[in-house]
Write a protein that holds these residues in place. Sequence first.
Motif, PDB file in Angstrom:
ATOM      1  N   LEU A  64      12.840   7.757  -1.212  1.00 24.03           N
ATOM      2  CA  LEU A  64      14.192   7.515  -1.728  1.00 24.03           C
ATOM      3  C   LEU A  64      14.574   8.488  -2.844  1.00 24.03           C
ATOM      4  CD1 LEU A  64      14.135   3.614  -2.002  1.00 24.03           C
ATOM      5  CD2 LEU A  64      15.560   4.923  -0.456  1.00 24.03           C
ATOM      6  N   PHE A  65      13.552   9.064  -3.488  1.00 26.30           N
ATOM      7  CA  PHE A  65      13.796   9.833  -4.713  1.00 26.30           C
ATOM      8  C   PHE A  65      13.253  11.256  -4.646  1.00 26.30           C
ATOM      9  CE2 PHE A  65      15.335   7.139  -8.303  1.00 26.30           C
ATOM     10  CZ  PHE A  65      15.543   5.982  -7.592  1.00 26.30           C
ATOM     11  N   PHE A  94       0.829  -1.214   0.000  1.00 24.95           N
ATOM     12  CA  PHE A  94       0.000   0.000   0.000  1.00 24.95           C
ATOM     13  C   PHE A  94       0.865   1.266   0.000  1.00 24.95           C
ATOM     14  CE2 PHE A  94      -2.453   3.411   1.825  1.00 24.95           C
ATOM     15  CZ  PHE A  94      -3.659   3.301   1.137  1.00 24.95           C
ATOM     16  N   PHE A  95       1.931   1.228   0.801  1.00 26.39           N
ATOM     17  CA  PHE A  95       2.767   2.427   0.920  1.00 26.39           C
ATOM     18  C   PHE A  95       3.951   2.418  -0.061  1.00 26.39           C
ATOM     19  CE2 PHE A  95       0.825   2.580   5.251  1.00 26.39           C
ATOM     20  CZ  PHE A  95       0.221   3.810   5.111  1.00 26.39           C
ATOM     21  N   TYR A  96       3.889   1.573  -1.078  1.00 29.13           N
ATOM     22  CA  TYR A  96       5.015   1.440  -2.001  1.00 29.13           C
ATOM     23  C   TYR A  96       5.414   2.787  -2.619  1.00 29.13           C
ATOM     24  CZ  TYR A  96       7.893  -0.226  -5.857  1.00 29.13           C
ATOM     25  OH  TYR A  96       8.927  -0.418  -6.735  1.00 29.13           O
ATOM     26  N   SER A  97       4.406   3.559  -3.058  1.00 33.27           N
ATOM     27  CA  SER A  97       4.745   4.832  -3.714  1.00 33.27           C
ATOM     28  C   SER A  97       5.373   5.815  -2.716  1.00 33.27           C
ATOM     29  CB  SER A  97       3.522   5.450  -4.377  1.00 33.27           C
ATOM     30  OG  SER A  97       2.509   5.613  -3.436  1.00 33.27           O
ATOM     31  N   LEU A  98       4.940   5.725  -1.475  1.00 31.13           N
ATOM     32  CA  LEU A  98       5.521   6.582  -0.434  1.00 31.13           C
ATOM     33  C   LEU A  98       6.976   6.172  -0.170  1.00 31.13           C
ATOM     34  CD1 LEU A  98       4.633   8.855   1.509  1.00 31.13           C
ATOM     35  CD2 LEU A  98       4.028   7.119   3.159  1.00 31.13           C
ATOM     36  N   TYR A 117      -1.362  12.351  -3.723  1.00 28.56           N
ATOM     37  CA  TYR A 117       0.057  12.261  -3.391  1.00 28.56           C
ATOM     38  C   TYR A 117       0.732  11.139  -4.169  1.00 28.56           C
ATOM     39  CZ  TYR A 117      -0.691  15.745   0.114  1.00 28.56           C
ATOM     40  OH  TYR A 117      -0.991  16.922   0.725  1.00 28.56           O
ATOM     41  N   GLU A 118       0.028  10.031  -4.327  1.00 25.20           N
ATOM     42  CA  GLU A 118       0.592   8.915  -5.099  1.00 25.20           C
ATOM     43  C   GLU A 118       0.934   9.365  -6.512  1.00 25.20           C
ATOM     44  OE1 GLU A 118      -0.595   4.518  -3.774  1.00 25.20           O
ATOM     45  OE2 GLU A 118      -2.218   5.626  -4.723  1.00 25.20           O
ATOM     46  N   VAL A 142      17.908  13.667  -9.454  1.00 28.99           N
ATOM     47  CA  VAL A 142      16.739  14.122  -8.680  1.00 28.99           C
ATOM     48  C   VAL A 142      16.923  15.581  -8.277  1.00 28.99           C
ATOM     49  CG1 VAL A 142      15.380  13.765  -6.565  1.00 28.99           C
ATOM     50  CG2 VAL A 142      16.215  11.794  -7.850  1.00 28.99           C
ATOM     51  N   ILE A 175       8.327  12.141 -10.594  1.00 24.68           N
ATOM     52  CA  ILE A 175       9.791  12.096 -10.740  1.00 24.68           C
ATOM     53  C   ILE A 175      10.225  10.926 -11.625  1.00 24.68           C
ATOM     54  CG2 ILE A 175      10.174  10.757  -8.591  1.00 24.68           C
ATOM     55  CD1 ILE A 175      12.503  13.547  -9.630  1.00 24.68           C
ATOM     56  N   PHE A 176       9.433   9.833 -11.589  1.00 29.09           N
ATOM     57  CA  PHE A 176       9.838   8.633 -12.323  1.00 29.09           C
ATOM     58  C   PHE A 176       9.561   8.729 -13.831  1.00 29.09           C
ATOM     59  CE2 PHE A 176       9.005   7.272  -7.927  1.00 29.09           C
ATOM     60  CZ  PHE A 176      10.327   7.022  -7.589  1.00 29.09           C
ATOM     61  N   ILE A 232      -3.641   8.018   6.271  1.00 25.36           N
ATOM     62  CA  ILE A 232      -3.289   8.390   4.888  1.00 25.36           C
ATOM     63  C   ILE A 232      -3.768   9.802   4.548  1.00 25.36           C
ATOM     64  CG2 ILE A 232      -3.122   6.051   3.972  1.00 25.36           C
ATOM     65  CD1 ILE A 232      -5.977   6.440   2.822  1.00 25.36           C
ATOM     66  N   PHE A 292      13.210   4.586 -11.890  1.00 25.08           N
ATOM     67  CA  PHE A 292      13.429   4.048 -10.545  1.00 25.08           C
ATOM     68  C   PHE A 292      14.423   2.900 -10.611  1.00 25.08           C
ATOM     69  CE2 PHE A 292      12.495   1.111  -7.066  1.00 25.08           C
ATOM     70  CZ  PHE A 292      12.616   1.969  -5.983  1.00 25.08           C
ATOM     71  N   GLN A 303       8.943   4.740  -2.295  1.00 23.57           N
ATOM     72  CA  GLN A 303       9.721   5.170  -3.469  1.00 23.57           C
ATOM     73  C   GLN A 303      10.048   6.654  -3.376  1.00 23.57           C
ATOM     74  OE1 GLN A 303       7.170   4.044  -6.793  1.00 23.57           O
ATOM     75  NE2 GLN A 303       8.849   2.829  -7.599  1.00 23.57           N
ATOM     76  N   ASP A 304       9.018   7.432  -3.017  1.00 27.77           N
ATOM     77  CA  ASP A 304       9.209   8.881  -2.955  1.00 27.77           C
ATOM     78  C   ASP A 304      10.252   9.255  -1.910  1.00 27.77           C
ATOM     79  OD1 ASP A 304       8.206  11.547  -3.909  1.00 27.77           O
ATOM     80  OD2 ASP A 304       7.937  11.788  -1.748  1.00 27.77           O
ATOM     81  N   ILE A 349       0.907  12.439   5.533  1.00 34.32           N
ATOM     82  CA  ILE A 349       1.727  12.107   4.355  1.00 34.32           C
ATOM     83  C   ILE A 349       2.788  13.191   4.137  1.00 34.32           C
ATOM     84  CG2 ILE A 349       1.657  11.708   1.843  1.00 34.32           C
ATOM     85  CD1 ILE A 349       0.425   9.446   3.531  1.00 34.32           C
ATOM     86  N   PHE A 361       3.907  11.603  -6.361  1.00 31.11           N
ATOM     87  CA  PHE A 361       5.163  10.873  -6.138  1.00 31.11           C
ATOM     88  C   PHE A 361       5.691  10.277  -7.440  1.00 31.11           C
ATOM     89  CE2 PHE A 361       3.544   9.713  -1.622  1.00 31.11           C
ATOM     90  CZ  PHE A 361       3.867  10.973  -1.180  1.00 31.11           C
ATOM     91  N   ASN A 395     -10.896   9.277   2.365  1.00 28.12           N
ATOM     92  CA  ASN A 395      -9.534   9.693   2.719  1.00 28.12           C
ATOM     93  C   ASN A 395      -8.525   9.251   1.656  1.00 28.12           C
ATOM     94  OD1 ASN A 395     -10.486  10.841   4.984  1.00 28.12           O
ATOM     95  ND2 ASN A 395      -9.538   9.460   6.446  1.00 28.12           N
ATOM     96  N   TYR A 431      -4.944  10.665  -0.558  1.00 28.46           N
ATOM     97  CA  TYR A 431      -3.680   9.930  -0.685  1.00 28.46           C
ATOM     98  C   TYR A 431      -3.337   9.698  -2.155  1.00 28.46           C
ATOM     99  CZ  TYR A 431      -0.147   6.323   0.018  1.00 28.46           C
ATOM    100  OH  TYR A 431       1.030   5.609  -0.002  1.00 28.46           O
TER     101      TYR A 431
END
Lengths: 481, 167
Positions: A121-122, A112-116, B27-28, B50, B34-35, A229, B40, A118-119, A234, B31, B20, B24
């Motif tokens: 780190l980058f 679920f938090f994979y994109s977070l 934000y996803e 970056v 950048i890719f 979330i 990645f 990733q972010d 976030i 995020f 909610n 999120y």
Amino acid sequence: MHIYFVRLFLYILSIFLTGGILYLAFFPGVVRKNNIFIGLGISWILGIFSFIIILYVLAFINALHYVTFAYFIPFFSAVVLIFVYMLYKRWREFVPMVTIKDGIALLVTCVFFYSLLQDALFSYLIAWDGIAIWFLKAKSFFYNAGVWNNAFFENLFTYQYVHKAYPIGFPLLIAAYYRLIGTVNDQVVQFFLLFFYLNLFLISYGFLKTALKTVSSIILFFASLAIFIVPQFIIYSHNGYADMALSFIFALSTILFIFFLQDKAERPAYMKLLFITSASGAFIKNEGYTFFASMAFFTILIFIRDHFREKAQHKTIRMTRVISLLILGALILFPLFLWQYFKQTVPIEANSYLEGAHLYANSLSRLSMIIFHYLDEVTNVTKYGIFSILVLFLFIFEHVVFIANGKIKQLLPSLPFLVQLFFYTVIYLVTTVLLEWQLRTSFERLWIHLFPSVIIVSACYIIPTISLIEKTWHISLGRAK
Amino acid sequence: MKNKLEVYLFSFLLIIFFINYHYYRFYEEDFKKIFQHVPFSLNKNNYEEVQRFHPYYQLYQLSQEIKDPEKTIVYVKTKVDPRDPQYLHESTIMIDYFFYPYKLKPYSLRQLSKMTFSTDQLIIADTDIRGLNEKWATLYPIVIPRKDLIRINRQKEDDFFVYKIPQ
């Protein structure tokens, strides 16, 4: 994999494993009674606490240059070996902690938090306070071996806006990673900061599982996700601010305080964990001092009461318990004392925002402005989601039910949160800085510290509140028995 | 689900979760931006790539390129507010951060007007100084086109200007 990432993962793992060793070695009773999520949170804070103490001492003997990957390898190897040995020794306590369902929940969390992840780190570092207060200091600990002969601290008239007198635990943890990779990398290290957020989510879910045993895990998992979330969490999850770390520390302390009150058999163990957790807040941010002080005050008070009760019942008081607490107290106070000593010896801050603080003649109108701002923030649905309103209603409703039924003593878990909020209010009342400006720029972060604790306390009161309602109105709310 | 109450509770929570989650989701998506530019990969150091998206990339780049910034760079700080002691221009924070351990001394416009420069020097200012003094009208601005991710909740960064001294 690039060494920056490898070393980052090893650094994070070493914190978990160091904490895990201490958890398994010194708190077997607590391990047995808690799920893996709370266990992970406790291991994380025990690791952070140990690393901060080591780094504080190294910074004070100007020996941070010993933090290198060459020295880290034997340390890490030893930690892994000892951890494996501890697992073997304590498998009876550890195995019931881990269930397949919990494993799935951990996996789903990662996905679920994979994109977070990733972010973290980058992403480049841009947040003002993160850069000015924490990351600039981290750089100074990368370029200097410690606090002495460090121009960053010793030159009173440079970098005046960075609050040099703030505790240095957070920048030291960041600088330790820089030293492991031999360069400054303010992007990748954000992944390390994210672990305070992830642990906050996990301990909250773990606590809901404990407090609401009759409710399905899947419901509690969705509830925890829905709470954490929201934008405010976030944004602060890895932006370089120390507030998420404090939020995690306050939440874990609140959980431990609840267990401390509920579980008499393990009370001394929870007391020690509570000291360690809340003291870690004092190593990181000024707000942590008051939280640590109030937590220590309440727990010591209850401990002394227990002590006299045991004495009255002619039970033998185990001196080892008192001695171990005294040793832990000394360990906790040592870094705080070192930092205080340094600040006394070398004047590092020209003016503090509390300098000249006093009560104003218009304190009442200031208070009304403060309360208005508090309400504005805590009911901000865009920042905290609609759950925040529900939690606040629940929190207030539970207190009303408890007070109406004369069960004020059962509201003790709310005390640390309320005392901390009281301290924040006092600071706002006496500050010499323009109040409107200070409220606008700081309270949203202070509420991040406290909001998870409010959620935890509210969850802890749900079952007793339902029982009280059922008892008062002679009805059944259909809880699964 | 253990009983009917839980089914109601779950449905209710699911709705709240999706309300909610829509935050999120923003934000996803953010995020992921950048890719589109930096693939990645954990196999290489992506720091520089970056960092190119950093709003103050030019300052970062100067901090990496210039060997002795205390001698080479003149930092002109004009944005001060005597009524607000808390006022801090973003460029001050960024210069202090990127150039550390070097500390660029901030100069006022008055101090700047009394200074003489050599051609290897650079001026960083928090305002466009070219129109403020005849002497400075010939300063040559260096602008590095910066990549922008246009992230959500982004506050526009404070302006800063970098000048070369003409030959």
